[in-house]
Design an enzyme around this catalytic site. Structure first.
Site, PDB file in Angstrom:
ATOM      1  N   ASP A 132       1.754  -5.897  -1.892  1.00  0.00           N
ATOM      2  CA  ASP A 132       0.821  -5.567  -0.817  1.00  0.00           C
ATOM      3  C   ASP A 132       0.149  -4.249  -1.190  1.00  0.00           C
ATOM      4  O   ASP A 132       0.628  -3.528  -2.080  1.00  0.00           O
ATOM      5  CB  ASP A 132       1.570  -5.416   0.520  1.00  0.00           C
ATOM      6  CG  ASP A 132       0.645  -5.058   1.674  1.00  0.00           C
ATOM      7  OD1 ASP A 132      -0.512  -5.535   1.684  1.00  0.00           O
ATOM      8  OD2 ASP A 132       1.052  -4.291   2.566  1.00  0.00           O
ATOM      9  N   SER A 133      -0.906  -3.922  -0.477  1.00  0.00           N
ATOM     10  CA  SER A 133      -1.566  -2.632  -0.690  1.00  0.00           C
ATOM     11  C   SER A 133      -0.678  -1.491  -0.226  1.00  0.00           C
ATOM     12  O   SER A 133      -1.053  -0.326  -0.362  1.00  0.00           O
ATOM     13  CB  SER A 133      -2.875  -2.597   0.100  1.00  0.00           C
ATOM     14  OG  SER A 133      -2.583  -2.741   1.474  1.00  0.00           O
ATOM     15  N   CYS A 136      -0.629  -9.770   1.522  1.00  0.00           N
ATOM     16  CA  CYS A 136      -1.757  -8.952   1.970  1.00  0.00           C
ATOM     17  C   CYS A 136      -2.919  -9.897   2.248  1.00  0.00           C
ATOM     18  O   CYS A 136      -3.358 -10.632   1.339  1.00  0.00           O
ATOM     19  CB  CYS A 136      -2.100  -7.973   0.848  1.00  0.00           C
ATOM     20  SG  CYS A 136      -3.581  -6.992   1.141  1.00  0.00           S
ATOM     21  N   ASN A 137      -3.399  -9.905   3.472  1.00  0.00           N
ATOM     22  CA  ASN A 137      -4.529 -10.790   3.821  1.00  0.00           C
ATOM     23  C   ASN A 137      -5.776 -10.427   3.026  1.00  0.00           C
ATOM     24  O   ASN A 137      -6.529 -11.299   2.596  1.00  0.00           O
ATOM     25  CB  ASN A 137      -4.863 -10.647   5.304  1.00  0.00           C
ATOM     26  CG  ASN A 137      -3.795 -11.195   6.205  1.00  0.00           C
ATOM     27  OD1 ASN A 137      -3.927 -12.284   6.741  1.00  0.00           O
ATOM     28  ND2 ASN A 137      -2.715 -10.461   6.383  1.00  0.00           N
ATOM     29  N   GLU A 184       0.704   3.415   7.217  1.00  0.00           N
ATOM     30  CA  GLU A 184       1.205   3.977   5.946  1.00  0.00           C
ATOM     31  C   GLU A 184       1.855   5.351   6.166  1.00  0.00           C
ATOM     32  O   GLU A 184       2.708   5.761   5.407  1.00  0.00           O
ATOM     33  CB  GLU A 184       0.058   4.108   4.932  1.00  0.00           C
ATOM     34  CG  GLU A 184      -0.377   2.783   4.307  1.00  0.00           C
ATOM     35  CD  GLU A 184       0.642   2.192   3.353  1.00  0.00           C
ATOM     36  OE1 GLU A 184       1.174   2.926   2.518  1.00  0.00           O
ATOM     37  OE2 GLU A 184       0.933   0.981   3.472  1.00  0.00           O
ATOM     38  N   CYS A 187      -3.546  -8.934   9.316  1.00  0.00           N
ATOM     39  CA  CYS A 187      -3.198  -7.930   8.310  1.00  0.00           C
ATOM     40  C   CYS A 187      -1.680  -7.773   8.360  1.00  0.00           C
ATOM     41  O   CYS A 187      -1.106  -7.653   9.449  1.00  0.00           O
ATOM     42  CB  CYS A 187      -3.884  -6.610   8.646  1.00  0.00           C
ATOM     43  SG  CYS A 187      -3.327  -5.215   7.648  1.00  0.00           S
ATOM     44  N   HIS A 198       0.187  -5.403   7.750  1.00  0.00           N
ATOM     45  CA  HIS A 198       0.675  -4.137   8.326  1.00  0.00           C
ATOM     46  C   HIS A 198       0.833  -4.242   9.847  1.00  0.00           C
ATOM     47  O   HIS A 198       1.659  -3.536  10.441  1.00  0.00           O
ATOM     48  CB  HIS A 198      -0.309  -2.993   8.050  1.00  0.00           C
ATOM     49  CG  HIS A 198      -0.245  -2.414   6.666  1.00  0.00           C
ATOM     50  ND1 HIS A 198      -0.586  -3.121   5.539  1.00  0.00           N
ATOM     51  CD2 HIS A 198       0.115  -1.173   6.234  1.00  0.00           C
ATOM     52  CE1 HIS A 198      -0.448  -2.331   4.473  1.00  0.00           C
ATOM     53  NE2 HIS A 198      -0.023  -1.155   4.863  1.00  0.00           N
TER      54      HIS A 198
HETATM   55  N1  DGL Z   1      -1.591  -5.404   4.381  1.00  0.00           N
HETATM   56  C1  DGL Z   1      -2.989  -5.511   4.012  1.00  0.00           C
HETATM   57  C2  DGL Z   1      -3.575  -6.770   4.612  1.00  0.00           C
HETATM   58  O1  DGL Z   1      -2.829  -7.646   5.019  1.00  0.00           O
HETATM   59  C3  DGL Z   1      -3.696  -4.253   4.329  1.00  0.00           C
HETATM   60  C4  DGL Z   1      -5.008  -4.159   3.660  1.00  0.00           C
HETATM   61  C5  DGL Z   1      -5.489  -2.794   3.374  1.00  0.00           C
HETATM   62  O2  DGL Z   1      -4.853  -2.100   2.603  1.00  0.00           O
HETATM   63  O3  DGL Z   1      -6.573  -2.469   3.886  1.00  0.00           O
HETATM   64  O4  DGL Z   1      -4.759  -6.962   4.665  1.00  0.00           O
END
Ligand code: DGL
Length: 262
Positions: free
Chosen positions: A10-11, A73-74, A151, A183, A185
């Site tokens: 994930d990001s 991560c979407n 975060e 998302c 998160h």
């Molecule tokens: N968890 C990521 C998602 O599902 C976050 C994306 C991001 O870093 O902007 O999109």
């Protein structure tokens, strides 16, 4: 191969919401989780940059022998999964906003989707939305700033509350009865969302569906780990790993969280 780990990226820390569902359903599978927090948020980056980072994360996980990759991560899924599937020879599982169940069950015929700019701008999100939400009004809302707050571990701060309120109010005015969390998160905001939303608004996220899909693809490829032992879970973050540790603190599994410069 069967006893190789499942790779997840994930990001940042949000994909641990997906990891928790996978660990619950596939408790004897080892996992390797990569949090690319240094580059969060992906949602504000160009498609090319999201593809580049997703490839880098995939290669990291493949070098460590992962048998399947979950793009938790979407934003990375909707922008990069087609490229990943074309370029690497392992099964990929992605995550997309769960518009279908929301649209199918909505009585007010109005549903809200809270997701990143990058997800809402993607063509994959638009085709899913068009295919599954015929006759339904989909209120799309960018969650700008939320990933950064999560975060930092600000799951219930005044700032987070204020932003959420700002994003929810227009959807509530339009009469949504489902809120889709687009998302990975955002499941960490559910306690706060429950406070802010009227009781009749249901919250949907895709974590469980991703875990079920992971199991069925492992089965299909004959990759399920048959050994019943205590599985190992390795987490890597390329920033301070404190928040990652905090989000995993009450997990009943053998986990190791480390900082890694990548
Ligand atoms: N968890 C990521 C998602 O599902 C976050 C994306 C991001 O870093 O902007 O999109």
């Amino acid at each position: 191969m069967k006893d190789s780990p499942i790779g997840i990226f994930d990001s940042g820390v949000g994909g641990t919401s997906i990891w928790k569902e996978i660990q619950k359903l596939l408790s004897n599978e080892d996992t390797l989780y990569l949090a690319d927090s240094k580059n969060a948020p992906y949602g504000e980056k160009s498609r090319e940059e999201i593809v580049r980072l997703s490839q880098k994360n995939t290669e990291f996980l493949l070098q460590r022998g992962c048998k399947l990759i979950v793009v938790a991560c979407n934003t990375a899924t909707t922008n990069a999964i087609t490229d990943l599937r074309e370029n690497y020879n392992v099964p990929f599982i992605g995550i997309e906003p769960a518009i279908k169940p929301a649209a199918l069950n909505s009585k007010s015929k109005t549903v809200g989707v809270l997701a990143t700019k990058g997800t809402l701008a993607s063509s994959l999100f638009h085709s899913t939305s068009e295919n599954h939400a015929y006759g339904i009004q989909v209120m799309e809302q960018e969650g700008t700033g939320l990933v950064e707050l999560i975060e930092k571990g600000e799951l219930e701060s005044e700032k987070t509350r204020g932003l959420l309120k700002k994003y929810l109010d227009p959807m509530l005015t339009k009469g949504i009865d489902y809120l889709v969390l687009g998302c990975s998160h955002y499941p960490y905001l559910i306690p706060l969302l429950k406070e802010l939303l009227p009781q009749q608004v249901r919250i949907i996220d895709s974590g469980e569906a991703v875990a079920r899909q992971t199991k069925s693809i492992l089965l299909e490829h004959n990759l399920l780990n048959p050994e019943i032992g205590r599985a190992k879970h390795q987490f890597y973050s390329n920033t301070d790993e404190t928040i990652l540790k905090d989000l995993l603190y009450n997990v009943n599994a053998e986990i190791e969280v480390s900082y890694l410069d990548f």
